[in-house]
Design a protein around this motif. Structure first.
Motif, PDB file in Angstrom:
ATOM      1  N   GLU A 159       5.173  13.177 -12.541  1.00 53.95           N
ATOM      2  CA  GLU A 159       6.070  12.633 -13.764  1.00 53.95           C
ATOM      3  C   GLU A 159       7.366  12.331 -13.481  1.00 53.95           C
ATOM      4  OE1 GLU A 159       4.997  14.856 -17.245  1.00 53.95           O
ATOM      5  OE2 GLU A 159       2.910  14.725 -16.955  1.00 53.95           O
ATOM      6  N   SER A 160       7.499  11.405 -12.411  1.00 53.19           N
ATOM      7  CA  SER A 160       8.650  11.076 -11.975  1.00 53.19           C
ATOM      8  C   SER A 160       8.758   9.641 -11.621  1.00 53.19           C
ATOM      9  CB  SER A 160       9.476  12.001 -10.698  1.00 53.19           C
ATOM     10  OG  SER A 160       8.512  11.709  -9.826  1.00 53.19           O
ATOM     11  N   GLY A 161      10.016   9.266 -11.559  1.00 56.74           N
ATOM     12  CA  GLY A 161      10.319   7.719 -11.066  1.00 56.74           C
ATOM     13  C   GLY A 161       9.648   6.588 -12.020  1.00 56.74           C
ATOM     14  N   THR A 162       9.369   5.486 -11.542  1.00 55.80           N
ATOM     15  CA  THR A 162       9.010   4.421 -12.241  1.00 55.80           C
ATOM     16  C   THR A 162       7.991   4.548 -13.355  1.00 55.80           C
ATOM     17  OG1 THR A 162       9.450   3.049 -10.698  1.00 55.80           O
ATOM     18  CG2 THR A 162       8.439   1.915 -12.142  1.00 55.80           C
ATOM     19  N   PRO A 163       6.976   5.254 -13.180  1.00 54.56           N
ATOM     20  CA  PRO A 163       5.946   5.668 -14.255  1.00 54.56           C
ATOM     21  C   PRO A 163       6.416   6.421 -15.406  1.00 54.56           C
ATOM     22  CG  PRO A 163       5.053   5.960 -12.142  1.00 54.56           C
ATOM     23  CD  PRO A 163       6.464   5.857 -11.705  1.00 54.56           C
ATOM     24  N   LEU A 164       7.435   7.250 -15.004  1.00 53.07           N
ATOM     25  CA  LEU A 164       7.992   7.977 -16.028  1.00 53.07           C
ATOM     26  C   LEU A 164       8.174   7.108 -17.217  1.00 53.07           C
ATOM     27  CD1 LEU A 164       8.860  10.790 -16.875  1.00 53.07           C
ATOM     28  CD2 LEU A 164      11.114  10.341 -15.716  1.00 53.07           C
ATOM     29  N   ARG A 165       8.545   5.882 -16.779  1.00 53.56           N
ATOM     30  CA  ARG A 165       9.148   5.102 -18.091  1.00 53.56           C
ATOM     31  C   ARG A 165       8.100   4.827 -19.178  1.00 53.56           C
ATOM     32  NH1 ARG A 165       8.517   0.867 -20.342  1.00 53.56           N
ATOM     33  NH2 ARG A 165       9.976  -0.702 -21.100  1.00 53.56           N
ATOM     34  N   MET A 166       7.108   4.625 -18.845  1.00 51.49           N
ATOM     35  CA  MET A 166       5.825   4.461 -19.699  1.00 51.49           C
ATOM     36  C   MET A 166       5.561   6.020 -20.521  1.00 51.49           C
ATOM     37  SD  MET A 166       3.048   3.338 -16.929  1.00 51.49           S
ATOM     38  CE  MET A 166       1.721   3.941 -18.167  1.00 51.49           C
ATOM     39  N   MET A 167       5.652   6.868 -20.005  1.00 52.16           N
ATOM     40  CA  MET A 167       5.467   8.468 -20.847  1.00 52.16           C
ATOM     41  C   MET A 167       6.808   8.424 -21.832  1.00 52.16           C
ATOM     42  SD  MET A 167       4.021  10.455 -17.794  1.00 52.16           S
ATOM     43  CE  MET A 167       4.419   9.459 -16.470  1.00 52.16           C
ATOM     44  N   LEU A 216       0.803  -1.262  -0.076  1.00 51.35           N
ATOM     45  CA  LEU A 216      -0.011   0.038   0.002  1.00 51.35           C
ATOM     46  C   LEU A 216       0.854   1.333  -0.019  1.00 51.35           C
ATOM     47  CD1 LEU A 216      -2.752  -1.019   2.479  1.00 51.35           C
ATOM     48  CD2 LEU A 216      -2.825  -0.371  -0.063  1.00 51.35           C
ATOM     49  N   ASN A 217       1.900   1.229   0.790  1.00 50.31           N
ATOM     50  CA  ASN A 217       3.013   2.214   0.517  1.00 50.31           C
ATOM     51  C   ASN A 217       3.604   2.794  -0.569  1.00 50.31           C
ATOM     52  OD1 ASN A 217       2.527   3.072   3.452  1.00 50.31           O
ATOM     53  ND2 ASN A 217       4.122   1.881   4.259  1.00 50.31           N
ATOM     54  N   LYS A 218       3.823   1.519  -1.278  1.00 46.47           N
ATOM     55  CA  LYS A 218       4.623   1.444  -2.483  1.00 46.47           C
ATOM     56  C   LYS A 218       3.398   2.228  -3.712  1.00 46.47           C
ATOM     57  CE  LYS A 218       7.438   1.136  -5.948  1.00 46.47           C
ATOM     58  NZ  LYS A 218       8.688   1.827  -5.846  1.00 46.47           N
ATOM     59  N   MET A 219       2.330   1.776  -3.415  1.00 45.56           N
ATOM     60  CA  MET A 219       1.113   2.309  -4.362  1.00 45.56           C
ATOM     61  C   MET A 219       1.000   3.699  -4.297  1.00 45.56           C
ATOM     62  SD  MET A 219      -1.394  -0.801  -4.897  1.00 45.56           S
ATOM     63  CE  MET A 219      -1.339  -1.709  -3.625  1.00 45.56           C
ATOM     64  N   LYS A 220       1.110   4.179  -3.013  1.00 44.89           N
ATOM     65  CA  LYS A 220       0.904   5.548  -2.693  1.00 44.89           C
ATOM     66  C   LYS A 220       2.107   6.277  -3.231  1.00 44.89           C
ATOM     67  CE  LYS A 220       0.579   8.665   1.327  1.00 44.89           C
ATOM     68  NZ  LYS A 220       0.659   8.863   2.773  1.00 44.89           N
ATOM     69  N   GLU A 221       3.283   5.723  -3.144  1.00 42.64           N
ATOM     70  CA  GLU A 221       4.551   6.366  -3.894  1.00 42.64           C
ATOM     71  C   GLU A 221       4.544   6.680  -5.253  1.00 42.64           C
ATOM     72  OE1 GLU A 221       9.070   4.911  -4.432  1.00 42.64           O
ATOM     73  OE2 GLU A 221       8.179   4.428  -2.320  1.00 42.64           O
ATOM     74  N   LEU A 222       3.754   5.435  -5.999  1.00 41.61           N
ATOM     75  CA  LEU A 222       3.726   5.343  -7.463  1.00 41.61           C
ATOM     76  C   LEU A 222       2.724   6.246  -7.880  1.00 41.61           C
ATOM     77  CD1 LEU A 222       3.448   1.574  -8.158  1.00 41.61           C
ATOM     78  CD2 LEU A 222       5.214   3.179  -8.945  1.00 41.61           C
ATOM     79  N   LYS A 223       1.560   6.724  -7.043  1.00 45.68           N
ATOM     80  CA  LYS A 223       0.571   7.659  -7.331  1.00 45.68           C
ATOM     81  C   LYS A 223       1.126   8.913  -7.409  1.00 45.68           C
ATOM     82  CE  LYS A 223      -3.075   6.447  -4.517  1.00 45.68           C
ATOM     83  NZ  LYS A 223      -4.320   6.312  -3.953  1.00 45.68           N
TER      84      LYS A 223
END
Length: 188
Positions: free
Chosen positions: A156-164, A143-150
């Protein structure tokens, strides 16, 4: 093959115990070569397999997916920056939706785990309680990791930035390919 052979073959095909060699749909007619050896399947290879993964795994599968090809193809079909930006927003919203779904499932699971912890404590099953508390701790970390991902999606940083980045790179390659094919390589 005569007409009587045709009827004889169709009659024996109804026999449950006999298997005809021509019944394999992956073989070409008259050959014993498997079609799958040489023909690439296209029916949904690039789609996420949403049914076989947990919601937690689906988040990371979505992040790892090759969005460069998708961006490239989108640029070839609609070479417009607004279209690109809209698709980037859709990617973010899809990821947020997967995160919300995972959060809901994990919170429901945590309620069940909490019930089992309390119930098993009353039964003095200490080893089982420790195992359940370990599961609870893992879920809280997720849950903490998902909060961090959100938060990373919003910034627009971190791991989700890879998709963009992958989608933008693919889109730009598509725009470049259009320019090369339609302008640069055109004979005047």
């Amino acid at each position: 093959m005569g007409i009587f052979d045709f009827f004889r073959k169709s009659n024996t095909a109804n026999d449950v115990n006999e298997v005809l060699p021509d019944e394999n749909p992956n073989q070409t007619e008259g050959n014993n070569i498997d079609r799958d050896l040489f023909v690439k399947r296209v029916d949904g290879d690039d789609q996420l397999d949403l049914n076989s993964e947990t919601s937690w795994q689906r988040i990371f599968s979505r992040i790892r997916k090759d969005y460069e090809i998708e961006g490239y193809n989108d640029a070839l079909s609609t070479a417009d920056n607004k279209y690109r930006n809209d698709n980037l927003e859709i990617l973010k919203l899809d990821l947020e939706t997967d995160i919300q779904e995972a959060e809901i499932k994990i919170k429901e699971y945590l309620k069940e785990v909490e019930f089992h912890i309390n119930s098993r404590k009353k039964a003095d099953l200490n080893d089982l309680v420790e195992e359940l508390e370990s599961k609870k701790e893992i879920c809280l970390e997720r849950l903490n990791k998902m909060k961090e991902l959100k938060e990373q999606i919003k910034s627009e940083s971190g791991t989700p930035l890879r998709m963009m980045l992958a989608y933008k790179r693919g889109f730009n390659k598509g725009l470049a390919a259009l320019s090369v094919a339609n302008i640069i390589n055109r004979d005047i």
